[in-house]
Design an enzyme around this catalytic site. Sequence first.
Site, PDB file in Angstrom:
ATOM      1  N   ALA A 389       0.785  -1.245  -0.003  1.00  0.00           N
ATOM      2  CA  ALA A 389      -0.061   0.032   0.108  1.00  0.00           C
ATOM      3  C   ALA A 389       0.651   1.174  -0.077  1.00  0.00           C
ATOM      4  O   ALA A 389       1.683   1.239   0.862  1.00  0.00           O
ATOM      5  CB  ALA A 389      -0.836   0.076   1.138  1.00  0.00           C
ATOM      6  N   GLU A 390       0.721   2.133  -0.880  1.00  0.00           N
ATOM      7  CA  GLU A 390       1.500   3.170  -0.984  1.00  0.00           C
ATOM      8  C   GLU A 390       1.662   4.206   0.231  1.00  0.00           C
ATOM      9  O   GLU A 390       2.407   5.267   0.209  1.00  0.00           O
ATOM     10  CB  GLU A 390       1.428   4.085  -2.260  1.00  0.00           C
ATOM     11  CG  GLU A 390       0.111   4.813  -2.754  1.00  0.00           C
ATOM     12  CD  GLU A 390      -0.771   3.826  -3.426  1.00  0.00           C
ATOM     13  OE1 GLU A 390      -1.712   4.524  -4.123  1.00  0.00           O
ATOM     14  OE2 GLU A 390      -0.915   2.666  -3.325  1.00  0.00           O
ATOM     15  N   ASN A 391       0.504   4.082   1.217  1.00  0.00           N
ATOM     16  CA  ASN A 391       0.492   4.817   2.165  1.00  0.00           C
ATOM     17  C   ASN A 391       1.219   4.430   3.337  1.00  0.00           C
ATOM     18  O   ASN A 391       1.260   4.757   4.385  1.00  0.00           O
ATOM     19  CB  ASN A 391      -1.054   5.070   2.536  1.00  0.00           C
ATOM     20  CG  ASN A 391      -1.614   3.678   2.858  1.00  0.00           C
ATOM     21  OD1 ASN A 391      -1.789   2.774   2.036  1.00  0.00           O
ATOM     22  ND2 ASN A 391      -2.301   3.838   4.044  1.00  0.00           N
ATOM     23  N   SER A 434       8.171   4.479   0.783  1.00  0.00           N
ATOM     24  CA  SER A 434       7.254   3.928   0.070  1.00  0.00           C
ATOM     25  C   SER A 434       7.601   4.089  -1.532  1.00  0.00           C
ATOM     26  O   SER A 434       7.393   3.084  -2.445  1.00  0.00           O
ATOM     27  CB  SER A 434       5.793   4.236   0.503  1.00  0.00           C
ATOM     28  OG  SER A 434       4.870   3.390  -0.481  1.00  0.00           O
TER      29      SER A 434
END
Length: 571
Positions: A389-391, A434
Amino acid sequence: MIYLARGTIVLRRAAAGSVCSTSSRSTAIQQCVRKCSRQFASLGILNSSPLDSERVGAFIRPHQCTTPNTVTAARRYIHHHENTPITKICPNAETALKLSGLKSGDTIAVGGFGLGGIPETLLNALSSQEDGPSNLTVASLTAGVDSFGLGRLFEAGKVKRMISSYVGENKNFERMFFTGELEVELVPQGTIAARLRAAGNGMPAIFTPAGAGTMYADGGIPLKYAPDGSVAIVTEPRPTQTFDGNEYVMEYALRPDVSFVKAYKADTRGNLIFRGTSQNANPDCAVAGNVVLAEAEIIVEAGELDPDEVQLSGVYVDHLIKSEDNEKRIERLRETVAGQVTDISGPRGRIVKRAAKEFKDGMYVNLGIGIPTMASSFIPAGVHIELQAENGLMGLGPYPDPSIGQHGDADFINAGKETVTAIQGASSFCSSESFSMIRGGHIDLTIIGALQCSSSGDLASFMIPGKLLKGMGGAMDLVSSPSTVIVTMDHTAKDGSPKIMKECTLPLTGKGVVDRIITDLCVFDCDKKGLKNGGLTLIEIAAGTTVDDVRAATDCPFDIVEGEIPVMEEP
């Protein structure tokens, strides 16, 4: 402005044009010391020992000496005596805001992603100040929701311009933009994080592939609308440069005047620990800020945190408060039940099932929201992948299952702001790290949705000018990375118009980036590098669909795979 560092008070220029002459330097120092002593003592920050003006003067160069019109509590509070404890704690958010020196027209960076990890206490305090700072530029990954967090700043009329990657969940924000009440500068999510990190690293600019070859780099995206709905201001072109045959966009470092960050745990020295995906851009905002205000749910004495657990050094934090407003609202509560199979049928089910076949054992994968995320429920037997998840989470697990004691947790969400779990062996990290994984080619596969695709691999997904404002989120970073990019989408729009065409008519998210397109009618391979003279090749077709059906729904020519065309699996 007076700063403290390692037991020494240091003057910093308070404002342009306030430089003292060498002859008046000593007087200015004495004035600063006296004023500093009174204000710090009143706040309980320092003890009553006299401040040594000679030590102050030894660390001030003539050109740095300034007239002390405002004194802010020190960056890096340090004692004058060895046994005096160091503390950065302020009694409340109002005091921290006052000490920060925040004023109208300043730029602030705010940590958080969606509603995860947002500094609620600081945002509420600022939005409640009727006569407080306004006309602010706010930089944050997302714009939050109505009447909560950042949403309160917009409703209080505090914000002139928003720098963000995704604003699609805030209806009031969208209304303010299209009626000319607010300027919006859309920036790729990874670029925001990298610009903040560059400022913290003392770097004036960076080069990134995100947005190269698109309107984002070329300029012309609406920045502000007039009240009558016409475009008043558009973005300027960004400098670009070619390295090894690839185009990159130059982005200037983003240095906020004040940063607001949220941590799970802190010590009195300002060392911070984050939890799960609530880390997001909080560390990036902290390293970049000229002055940093942090709030934490738990504050302990110095020495109680293991140094190896600290994720952000206190060197970056100026003032620390206890999180008093700690609702930690969950934007999208999603739960599941063990053994429950997601019911996916019809044309979209066909897309989901086909997308799942792209997973190969050992892959690191990033899935966009919607159909791409649904594909993770149909990973083929014997295939093990790790979802990013890019978060800020590697090792994304399923939705929490209350039947086995799992419940939605605001500190663990995916890129769609849905509650998730983390698998065994998962890791969390900040936004800049990320996107370093993404840009650096460490993610093998990206599956993403789209509004339009072209025969040359162009992708449009983030806005419809004048009608729909969502933002590119992390998509520009993802599709410009070395990973394989697969688009999942309905073949036509709701009105029946083609979404696959010779050239996209909407602003591009990426130029020449798509490897494969999976729709409810067929699967196309895209020759984005022009190895076979460019264009699309039909490699699979839905049951009951003819090639003529596909041609009628596609606004560009395409080739057909040799031999019999394989049929897509039905849901």
